[in-house]
Design a protein around this motif. Structure first.
Motif, PDB file in Angstrom:
ATOM      1  N   MET A   1       0.839  -1.189   0.000  1.00 45.25           N
ATOM      2  CA  MET A   1       0.000   0.000   0.000  1.00 45.25           C
ATOM      3  C   MET A   1       0.882   1.249   0.000  1.00 45.25           C
ATOM      4  N   GLU A   2       0.518   2.213  -0.812  1.00 45.64           N
ATOM      5  CA  GLU A   2       1.225   3.486  -0.848  1.00 45.64           C
ATOM      6  C   GLU A   2       0.452   4.506  -0.020  1.00 45.64           C
ATOM      7  N   VAL A   3       1.146   5.142   0.910  1.00 45.33           N
ATOM      8  CA  VAL A   3       0.508   6.095   1.813  1.00 45.33           C
ATOM      9  C   VAL A   3       1.256   7.418   1.777  1.00 45.33           C
ATOM     10  N   ALA A   4       0.512   8.496   1.654  1.00 45.67           N
ATOM     11  CA  ALA A   4       1.086   9.836   1.762  1.00 45.67           C
ATOM     12  C   ALA A   4       0.681  10.401   3.112  1.00 45.67           C
ATOM     13  N   VAL A   5       1.630  10.976   3.824  1.00 45.15           N
ATOM     14  CA  VAL A   5       1.356  11.580   5.127  1.00 45.15           C
ATOM     15  C   VAL A   5       1.652  13.071   5.040  1.00 45.15           C
ATOM     16  N   LEU A   6       0.617  13.874   5.176  1.00 50.06           N
ATOM     17  CA  LEU A   6       0.766  15.328   5.142  1.00 50.06           C
ATOM     18  C   LEU A   6       0.826  15.829   6.577  1.00 50.06           C
ATOM     19  N   GLY A   7       2.011  16.216   7.002  1.00 45.15           N
ATOM     20  CA  GLY A   7       2.216  16.630   8.387  1.00 45.15           C
ATOM     21  C   GLY A   7       3.055  15.600   9.108  1.00 45.15           C
ATOM     22  N   LEU A   8       4.291  15.953   9.438  1.00 44.34           N
ATOM     23  CA  LEU A   8       5.223  15.000  10.053  1.00 44.34           C
ATOM     24  C   LEU A   8       5.626  15.435  11.459  1.00 44.34           C
ATOM     25  N   GLY A   9       4.655  15.946  12.198  1.00 40.81           N
ATOM     26  CA  GLY A   9       4.894  16.296  13.590  1.00 40.81           C
ATOM     27  C   GLY A   9       4.896  15.048  14.456  1.00 40.81           C
ATOM     28  N   GLU A  10       4.573  15.217  15.737  1.00 42.28           N
ATOM     29  CA  GLU A  10       4.589  14.080  16.659  1.00 42.28           C
ATOM     30  C   GLU A  10       3.699  12.941  16.182  1.00 42.28           C
ATOM     31  N   SER A  42       8.731  16.602  -2.562  1.00 44.31           N
ATOM     32  CA  SER A  42       9.093  18.005  -2.772  1.00 44.31           C
ATOM     33  C   SER A  42       7.925  18.943  -2.539  1.00 44.31           C
ATOM     34  N   SER A  43       6.711  18.396  -2.538  1.00 47.61           N
ATOM     35  CA  SER A  43       5.522  19.210  -2.324  1.00 47.61           C
ATOM     36  C   SER A  43       4.375  18.302  -1.902  1.00 47.61           C
ATOM     37  N   ALA A  44       3.311  18.884  -1.418  1.00 46.22           N
ATOM     38  CA  ALA A  44       2.147  18.083  -1.030  1.00 46.22           C
ATOM     39  C   ALA A  44       1.542  17.361  -2.230  1.00 46.22           C
ATOM     40  N   PRO A  45       1.341  18.031  -3.376  1.00 50.84           N
ATOM     41  CA  PRO A  45       0.791  17.313  -4.535  1.00 50.84           C
ATOM     42  C   PRO A  45       1.655  16.133  -4.977  1.00 50.84           C
ATOM     43  N   SER A  46       2.982  16.302  -4.958  1.00 49.54           N
ATOM     44  CA  SER A  46       3.843  15.188  -5.381  1.00 49.54           C
ATOM     45  C   SER A  46       3.795  14.045  -4.378  1.00 49.54           C
ATOM     46  N   ALA A  47       3.524  14.354  -3.108  1.00 50.30           N
ATOM     47  CA  ALA A  47       3.436  13.296  -2.091  1.00 50.30           C
ATOM     48  C   ALA A  47       2.232  12.400  -2.321  1.00 50.30           C
ATOM     49  N   VAL A  48       1.129  12.981  -2.772  1.00 52.82           N
ATOM     50  CA  VAL A  48      -0.118  12.194  -2.859  1.00 52.82           C
ATOM     51  C   VAL A  48      -0.306  11.484  -4.188  1.00 52.82           C
ATOM     52  N   ARG A  49       0.472  11.850  -5.211  1.00 52.45           N
ATOM     53  CA  ARG A  49       0.287  11.220  -6.519  1.00 52.45           C
ATOM     54  C   ARG A  49       0.549   9.719  -6.441  1.00 52.45           C
ATOM     55  N   GLY A  50      -0.435   8.939  -6.832  1.00 56.24           N
ATOM     56  CA  GLY A  50      -0.315   7.483  -6.824  1.00 56.24           C
ATOM     57  C   GLY A  50      -0.588   6.835  -5.483  1.00 56.24           C
ATOM     58  N   ALA A  51      -0.860   7.626  -4.457  1.00 54.76           N
ATOM     59  CA  ALA A  51      -1.096   7.056  -3.121  1.00 54.76           C
ATOM     60  C   ALA A  51      -2.467   6.407  -3.027  1.00 54.76           C
ATOM     61  N   ASP A  52      -2.526   5.274  -2.339  1.00 52.99           N
ATOM     62  CA  ASP A  52      -3.803   4.616  -2.076  1.00 52.99           C
ATOM     63  C   ASP A  52      -4.564   5.338  -0.968  1.00 52.99           C
ATOM     64  N   ALA A  72      -6.498  18.012  -6.744  1.00 51.19           N
ATOM     65  CA  ALA A  72      -6.349  17.714  -8.175  1.00 51.19           C
ATOM     66  C   ALA A  72      -5.331  16.606  -8.441  1.00 51.19           C
ATOM     67  N   SER A  73      -4.536  16.255  -7.439  1.00 53.62           N
ATOM     68  CA  SER A  73      -3.483  15.246  -7.632  1.00 53.62           C
ATOM     69  C   SER A  73      -3.849  13.880  -7.076  1.00 53.62           C
ATOM     70  N   LEU A  74      -5.021  13.751  -6.466  1.00 54.45           N
ATOM     71  CA  LEU A  74      -5.428  12.482  -5.871  1.00 54.45           C
ATOM     72  C   LEU A  74      -5.842  11.472  -6.936  1.00 54.45           C
ATOM     73  N   ALA A  75      -5.480  10.204  -6.708  1.00 52.51           N
ATOM     74  CA  ALA A  75      -5.944   9.132  -7.585  1.00 52.51           C
ATOM     75  C   ALA A  75      -7.461   8.990  -7.443  1.00 52.51           C
TER      76      ALA A  75
END
Length: 247
Positions: A1-10, A42-52, A72-75
């Motif tokens: 599974m491909e996962v994008a995580v927006l926000g890498l705090g605690e 490199s950016s939020a849109p690039s993080a989510v491209r192809g993510a499940d 606009a970048s979500l599968a």
């Protein structure tokens, strides 16, 4: 599974680490910087491209901007899961901001401590799918409704009680300290709710005051939406604001 995580705090950072350890392909993005051991986009849109699945774990104040920036970048079949503590109204707004499946996810425990083992409530069009994907990874997910905001609402109602107890304990002990009876009063409180819970309420309120202020004002707003006067929620929020200012 491909996962994008927006926000890498605690919270987001711990979830990203656990997901990577569980064998998922994880891409993270945080405007504040990278997280060791996590592939950084490199950016939020690039993080989510192809993510499940996309996990938005930042703050309620920026949740809508985060969702709109990647919509606009979500599968087509991706699940966008908002894990921020916010009002049901904001969750409904978020659901309209992204195409496809939206999961309103309420985390019901301390993520930095429990990671993927943190119990969660889920609702929305993507609630069931989120549960299907994350239960096998060790997250206890309970689907509590079909609509965005259902999970958030349950968490806020619970928070009125728990943060209300914390505020009452803080006020009681502050008064006891002024009266020279802190030790006796603390022992009495501990005999009712237990020393571990009392200490968690007291220390947690101070350590996480900045985040919990927003949570309790969201709870107050939700109670008003329900036609209930938010006496306890507002008082707890005011106490947390004072603790935040004290540092």
């Amino acid at each position: 599974m491909e996962v994008a995580v927006l926000g890498l705090g605690e919270a987001g950072g711990r979830l990203a680490e656990d997901l990577a350890a569980a064998g998922c392909t994880v891409r993270g993005w945080d405007p504040a910087g990278t997280r060791e051991g996590i592939v950084s986009a490199s950016s939020a849109p690039s993080a989510v491209r192809g993510a499940d699945v996309v996990l938005s774990v930042n703050a309620a104040a920026v949740a809508l901007d985060a969702a709109q920036s990647v919509a606009a970048s979500l599968a087509v079949d991706a699940v966008f899961a908002d894990l921020n503590t916010s009002s049901p109204a904001l969750k409904r707004e978020l659901a309209t901001a992204v195409p496809g499946l939206f999961a309103d996810v309420a985390l019901m425990g301390p993520v930095p401590v429990s990671g993927l083992g943190t119990p969660a409530l889920a609702s929305g069009t993507g609630g069931e799918r989120f549960a299907e994907l994350f239960r096998p990874l060790g997250m206890p997910v309970e689907v509590v409704g079909a609509f965005p905001g259902d999970a958030a609402g349950f968490k806020l109602l619970r928070s009125v009680f728990l943060k209300g107890i914390a505020a009452a304990a803080i006020e009681s002990l502050e008064a006891a300290r002024a009266a020279g009876a802190e030790e006796r009063v603390r022992a009495d409180l501990a005999s009712v709710i237990g020393e571990p819970l009392l200490e968690r309420l007291l220390s947690g309120s101070r350590a996480h005051a900045a985040r919990r202020v927003d949570e309790m004002w969201a709870a107050a707003a939700y109670l008003e939406e329900l036609g209930v006067d938010p006496r306890i929620a507002s008082a707890a929020a005011e106490w947390l604001e004072q603790l935040r200012e004290e540092g």
